[in-house]
Design a protein around this motif. Structure first.
Motif, PDB file in Angstrom:
ATOM      1  N   ILE A  88      38.291  24.525  18.767  1.00  0.00           N
ATOM      2  CA  ILE A  88      37.338  24.551  19.695  1.00  0.00           C
ATOM      3  C   ILE A  88      37.103  25.970  20.196  1.00  0.00           C
ATOM      4  CG2 ILE A  88      36.723  24.083  22.305  1.00  0.00           C
ATOM      5  CD1 ILE A  88      38.364  21.412  21.717  1.00  0.00           C
ATOM      6  N   VAL A  89      38.291  26.562  20.408  1.00  0.00           N
ATOM      7  CA  VAL A  89      38.375  27.993  20.752  1.00  0.00           C
ATOM      8  C   VAL A  89      38.038  29.123  19.650  1.00  0.00           C
ATOM      9  CG1 VAL A  89      39.867  30.109  21.247  1.00  0.00           C
ATOM     10  CG2 VAL A  89      40.492  27.688  22.190  1.00  0.00           C
ATOM     11  N   LEU A  90      38.056  28.694  18.370  1.00  0.00           N
ATOM     12  CA  LEU A  90      37.414  29.631  17.433  1.00  0.00           C
ATOM     13  C   LEU A  90      36.156  29.513  17.195  1.00  0.00           C
ATOM     14  CD1 LEU A  90      40.329  29.025  14.580  1.00  0.00           C
ATOM     15  CD2 LEU A  90      39.774  31.209  15.706  1.00  0.00           C
ATOM     16  N   ARG A  91      35.567  28.350  17.593  1.00  0.00           N
ATOM     17  CA  ARG A  91      34.030  28.012  17.608  1.00  0.00           C
ATOM     18  C   ARG A  91      33.525  28.814  18.526  1.00  0.00           C
ATOM     19  NH1 ARG A  91      30.432  22.716  18.251  1.00  0.00           N
ATOM     20  NH2 ARG A  91      28.661  24.092  18.486  1.00  0.00           N
ATOM     21  N   GLN A  92      33.968  29.026  20.037  1.00  0.00           N
ATOM     22  CA  GLN A  92      33.591  29.729  20.872  1.00  0.00           C
ATOM     23  C   GLN A  92      33.801  31.491  20.747  1.00  0.00           C
ATOM     24  OE1 GLN A  92      32.135  28.528  23.716  1.00  0.00           O
ATOM     25  NE2 GLN A  92      32.255  26.665  23.093  1.00  0.00           N
TER      26      GLN A  92
ATOM     27  N   ALA B 166      34.022  29.578  10.487  1.00  0.00           N
ATOM     28  CA  ALA B 166      34.764  28.847   9.304  1.00  0.00           C
ATOM     29  C   ALA B 166      36.235  28.750   9.539  1.00  0.00           C
ATOM     30  CB  ALA B 166      34.507  30.156   8.332  1.00  0.00           C
ATOM     31  N   GLU B 167      36.746  29.501  10.348  1.00  0.00           N
ATOM     32  CA  GLU B 167      38.181  29.104  10.815  1.00  0.00           C
ATOM     33  C   GLU B 167      38.315  27.950  11.847  1.00  0.00           C
ATOM     34  OE1 GLU B 167      40.561  32.803  11.932  1.00  0.00           O
ATOM     35  OE2 GLU B 167      38.467  33.715  11.825  1.00  0.00           O
ATOM     36  N   ALA B 168      37.339  27.823  12.555  1.00  0.00           N
ATOM     37  CA  ALA B 168      37.331  26.496  13.315  1.00  0.00           C
ATOM     38  C   ALA B 168      37.136  25.411  12.394  1.00  0.00           C
ATOM     39  CB  ALA B 168      36.030  26.542  14.472  1.00  0.00           C
ATOM     40  N   LEU B 169      36.449  25.252  11.505  1.00  0.00           N
ATOM     41  CA  LEU B 169      36.208  24.329  10.536  1.00  0.00           C
ATOM     42  C   LEU B 169      37.392  23.839   9.682  1.00  0.00           C
ATOM     43  CD1 LEU B 169      33.865  22.292   9.801  1.00  0.00           C
ATOM     44  CD2 LEU B 169      33.508  23.789   7.676  1.00  0.00           C
TER      45      LEU B 169
ATOM     46  N   LEU C 296      26.684  20.228  12.246  1.00  0.00           N
ATOM     47  CA  LEU C 296      25.426  19.826  12.898  1.00  0.00           C
ATOM     48  C   LEU C 296      24.686  21.355  13.256  1.00  0.00           C
ATOM     49  CD1 LEU C 296      23.256  17.910  13.650  1.00  0.00           C
ATOM     50  CD2 LEU C 296      24.127  17.469  15.840  1.00  0.00           C
ATOM     51  N   VAL C 297      25.374  21.992  14.050  1.00  0.00           N
ATOM     52  CA  VAL C 297      24.906  23.516  14.468  1.00  0.00           C
ATOM     53  C   VAL C 297      24.861  24.098  13.051  1.00  0.00           C
ATOM     54  CG1 VAL C 297      25.873  25.466  15.626  1.00  0.00           C
ATOM     55  CG2 VAL C 297      25.940  23.311  16.728  1.00  0.00           C
ATOM     56  N   GLN C 298      25.967  24.250  12.093  1.00  0.00           N
ATOM     57  CA  GLN C 298      25.684  24.887  10.822  1.00  0.00           C
ATOM     58  C   GLN C 298      24.468  24.283   9.906  1.00  0.00           C
ATOM     59  OE1 GLN C 298      29.751  24.484   9.778  1.00  0.00           O
ATOM     60  NE2 GLN C 298      29.942  26.845  10.010  1.00  0.00           N
ATOM     61  N   ARG C 299      23.920  23.351  10.241  1.00  0.00           N
ATOM     62  CA  ARG C 299      23.067  22.604   9.586  1.00  0.00           C
ATOM     63  C   ARG C 299      23.354  21.915   8.502  1.00  0.00           C
ATOM     64  NH1 ARG C 299      18.793  24.056  13.047  1.00  0.00           N
ATOM     65  NH2 ARG C 299      17.406  22.474  11.822  1.00  0.00           N
ATOM     66  N   HIS C 300      24.419  21.667   8.421  1.00  0.00           N
ATOM     67  CA  HIS C 300      25.174  20.574   7.229  1.00  0.00           C
ATOM     68  C   HIS C 300      25.045  19.117   7.613  1.00  0.00           C
ATOM     69  CE1 HIS C 300      27.943  24.381   6.239  1.00  0.00           C
ATOM     70  NE2 HIS C 300      26.629  24.519   6.176  1.00  0.00           N
TER      71      HIS C 300
ATOM     72  N   LEU D 273       9.739  21.399   6.446  1.00  0.00           N
ATOM     73  CA  LEU D 273      11.111  22.348   6.085  1.00  0.00           C
ATOM     74  C   LEU D 273      11.770  21.297   5.420  1.00  0.00           C
ATOM     75  CD1 LEU D 273      12.007  24.028   9.353  1.00  0.00           C
ATOM     76  CD2 LEU D 273      11.629  24.841   7.423  1.00  0.00           C
ATOM     77  N   ASP D 274      12.697  21.770   4.527  1.00  0.00           N
ATOM     78  CA  ASP D 274      13.597  21.217   3.559  1.00  0.00           C
ATOM     79  C   ASP D 274      14.761  21.876   3.863  1.00  0.00           C
ATOM     80  OD1 ASP D 274      14.710  19.854   1.529  1.00  0.00           O
ATOM     81  OD2 ASP D 274      14.065  20.915  -0.153  1.00  0.00           O
ATOM     82  N   GLU D 275      15.633  21.015   4.346  1.00  0.00           N
ATOM     83  CA  GLU D 275      17.046  21.727   4.680  1.00  0.00           C
ATOM     84  C   GLU D 275      18.267  20.897   4.080  1.00  0.00           C
ATOM     85  OE1 GLU D 275      17.688  24.020   8.513  1.00  0.00           O
ATOM     86  OE2 GLU D 275      16.492  22.266   8.930  1.00  0.00           O
TER      87      GLU D 275
END
Length: 697
Positions: A185-189, A194-197, A222-226, A531-533
């Motif tokens: 949570i903290v690393l994402r903020q 990548a470290e958060a994941l 989801l935010v990273q669009r994966h 769009l194609d993602e």
């Protein structure tokens, strides 16, 4: 008459028999004896305490609380009784009373670490995080090695937004799943995704069923669009915790990105019912993509606001010295290459510095991109506040003497709306980031126009409405690539009509796609460019096309492109088809900027009326459909009527002279709104709806 005191040995005998029954596993019989004891000897403290403990052990918290309350009214006062009373009150959600009970326990036994810990949990439930942190400091002073206290101390720093301090504390804790999840949570903020994941991955390696980590990893993906990976995580989390906060809506939102519409209607019905019942089932932004119901969106926003940023104690705000410039601050995480910055950059540059001092309060990343560099030069002050807690940001804004604060992020991902809850400025406005109400009185005004918030839906907005002549600003310095790539290079047919929609896939509902399919069937030589993602999404979409009687090649899928390449590609299409219930915003103005007409069908909500506002501002109200049948008719007519296309193109040829791209005028309109709201405040008047006329400024 005073309550009867126990005869010597009588009460003790009942208690001994009850203890024997408990030891033999005869709980019900023990409870009956203890109930008899409190009835016969109500002035004796011990029966009340034991009966309370028995009821608490069976999670009968209401009855247990009454027993503990009765015990605590008797003498002699005892710390364990007050502690247990606090626990029962906490279980019942009566946290303020629990705090008082724990404080009574500590007055009797100040060196009890578990009571300090319990007090901190109750204070945190009341969102009094500084007090909770102080109580945890006391607990740790008494028991410095206790893991539960150390993890709660770090968790409280996370909830306060003290990211760096939280990360330092978590680094000293053993690598357990709960620690790794918090580190994620903290690393994402801290903009270290990548470290958060990696932290979420490790937490789930150690404890595969950790729902919170599944939820957090799914959200980050989801935010990273994966999208496929995100949906897998959210499906697992929802299976383990069907009523988990926000999970049903988040799962549906992720599925929308993949065009996974199986069970869509049933899922949406359950989400709607959850919002109507006041439950935490969906975040406001996700709901806006799914329903065109301003009242339901307001309810969802209120639920989110109450949970995420309830109003905090407010410091006194001094009145500004007379004659000084109005101190205007924009708050955002998106002062970088982002749609909000693409809209606002020129407005920042054009603000009248003789009347305004213009500041940025930035809590987002600091990339070395040209847009952020441009904005740093445009603002009078560019203040990075990412490392500060919400309360500290508010304190800094007050120290700067901010008169009007405009939040450009709203309720979107990564927003720190909690800053507004601490009242950093006497006038607080919501603009661009959230297309609708924030559901909270922390915002005084919502900036809108007469199209986005018509009178018939006014009740669905909790803020006062500052009504502009036209809603959306636009930067005239955005690129307009002169070289067109050619259709063949983009995978488009050289001949035939190209409908396109470059909106996010989550905005494309099953009913919207069915409407587009009807248009394509009526224009046989046409294609739809989207769009194609995600490979899974592309396969799903082509299956939907086949089910609608369309050959899969009628869909052309485009990868995301760098901004200039994307703008150049827009010029190769013939008509942009907008989505309902969530319209194109920046994407629609990009299309119009490149000379690509936009067809929209306005709904009831703010987010479903933005494109109509843009079309009126650019002088093309004839591309605003009345209903679904009219939307189909207009699309088909545009594809088959060269005269209509020529007339629209003639209007678009003069687009730079339209209200939509008149940056100086919209800047003056915004300034007029800021000044009017500021003057109302100086006059001691409460926020109220007002309109800015086209001639102001």
């Amino acid at each position: 008459m005073k309550p009867a005191r126990a005869k010597p040995g009588a009460c003790a005998g009942l208690l001994q028999r009850a203890a024997a029954l408990l030891a033999a596993g005869q709980t019900a019989e023990a409870a009956q004896l203890l109930a008899q004891a409190v009835q016969q000897f109500p002035a004796e403290p011990e029966p009340w305490l034991r009966l309370g403990n028995l009821l608490a052990g069976a999670s009968h918290w209401e009855r247990a609380e009454r027993c503990y309350a009765a015990r605590c009214r008797l003498k002699p006062p005892a710390a364990p009784a007050f502690y247990n009373w606090g626990v029962s009150l906490s279980e019942l959600g009566r946290h303020a009373e629990a705090v008082a009970a724990y404080q009574r326990a500590l007055a009797l036994r100040p060196a009890d670490a578990p009571t300090h810990h319990a007090l901190a949990l109750a204070q945190a439930a009341l969102r009094d995080f500084p007090a909770a942190l102080a109580a945890l400091d006391q607990a740790l002073a008494l028991a410095p090695a206790e893991f539960a206290y150390r993890i709660e101390h770090a968790r409280t720093r996370v909830r306060m937004g003290q990211w760096a301090a939280a990360l330092d504390e978590l680094a000293l804790l053993p690598e357990q799943p709960v620690v790794l999840n918090l580190r994620g949570i903290v690393l994402r903020q801290l903009q270290r995704p990548a470290e958060a994941l990696a932290c979420y991955d490790r937490a789930l390696d150690l404890q595969p069923g950790l729902t919170e980590a599944l939820n957090n990893r799914g959200n980050l993906r989801l935010v990273q669009r994966h999208f496929s990976a995100a949906l897998q995580d959210l499906d697992q989390a929802l299976a383990r915790q069907p009523e988990g906060d926000w999970l049903p809506g988040l799962r549906l939102y992720a599925a929308m990105h993949l065009y996974q519409w199986d069970g869509f209607d049933d899922q949406l019905t359950r989400v709607r019912q959850g919002v109507e019942q006041g439950r935490r089932v969906i975040q406001p932004l996700a709901l806006q993509c799914l329903v065109d119901d301003p009242a339901l969106q307001q309810q969802a926003a209120r639920i989110w606001a109450q949970h995420s940023f309830p109003a905090q104690p407010q410091a006194a705000l001094p009145s500004p010295p007379p004659g000084e410039r109005l101190r205007l601050a924009y708050l955002s995480r998106d002062f970088r290459s982002h749609p909000v910055a693409f809209l606002m950059a020129e407005v920042i540059e054009l603000h009248d510095r003789s009347r305004f001092e213009v500041m940025a309060l930035s809590y987002g990343p600091a990339p070395a991109d040209p847009m952020q560099q441009r904005l740093r030069e445009a603002f009078d002050r560019f203040i990075e506040v990412e490392a500060l807690s919400d309360a500290q940001v508010a304190e800094a804004a007050r120290a700067l003497g901010v008169d009007v604060l405009v939040d450009l992020t709203g309720l979107t991902d990564g927003a720190r709306t909690g800053i507004l809850a601490w009242r950093p400025a006497p006038v607080q406005m919501l603009y661009l980031g959230t297309l609708g109400t924030a559901g909270s009185q922390v915002f005084d005004y919502l900036l809108a126009d007469a199209t986005t918030v018509p009178s018939e839906t006014r009740a669905a907005y909790d803020e006062a409405i500052a009504c502009l002549p036209s809603y959306q600003p636009n930067d005239r310095q955005r690129p307009r690539p002169p070289a067109r790539p050619g259709r063949a290079a983009l995978g488009l047919p050289v001949q035939g009509f190209v409908f396109c929609c470059f909106n996010n896939p989550c905005k494309i509902t099953p009913s919207q796609f069915a409407t587009w399919a009807a248009i394509l069937r009526a224009v046989p030589d046409s294609v739809l460019w989207l769009l194609d993602e995600d490979p899974q999404a592309a396969a799903q979409l082509r299956r939907h096309a086949e089910s609608a009687g369309l050959a899969p090649q009628r869909l052309v899928l485009a990868p995301r492109m760098p901004r200039e390449a994307y703008l150049a590609a827009l010029a190769e299409a013939d008509l942009f088809l907008d989505t309902l219930p969530y319209n194109a915003g920046t994407t629609a103005s990009d299309a119009l900027w490149m000379g690509l007409p936009v067809l929209t069908l306005p709904g009831q909500g703010f987010q479903s009326r933005v494109a109509a506002s843009l079309l009126r501002a650019v002088g093309l109200p004839e591309l605003i459909a009345r209903d679904e049948a009219d939307y189909v008719r207009l699309a088909v007519q545009f594809a088959t009527d060269a005269g209509l296309r020529a007339a629209v193109q003639q209007t678009l040829a003069a687009r730079e002279h339209s209200a939509l791209f008149d940056s100086p005028s919209i800047t003056r309109h915004l300034e007029a709104a800021y000044l009017h709201a500021h003057q109302r405040r100086l006059a001691g008047e409460s926020p109220a709806d007002f309109s800015v006329s086209g001639g102001q400024g």
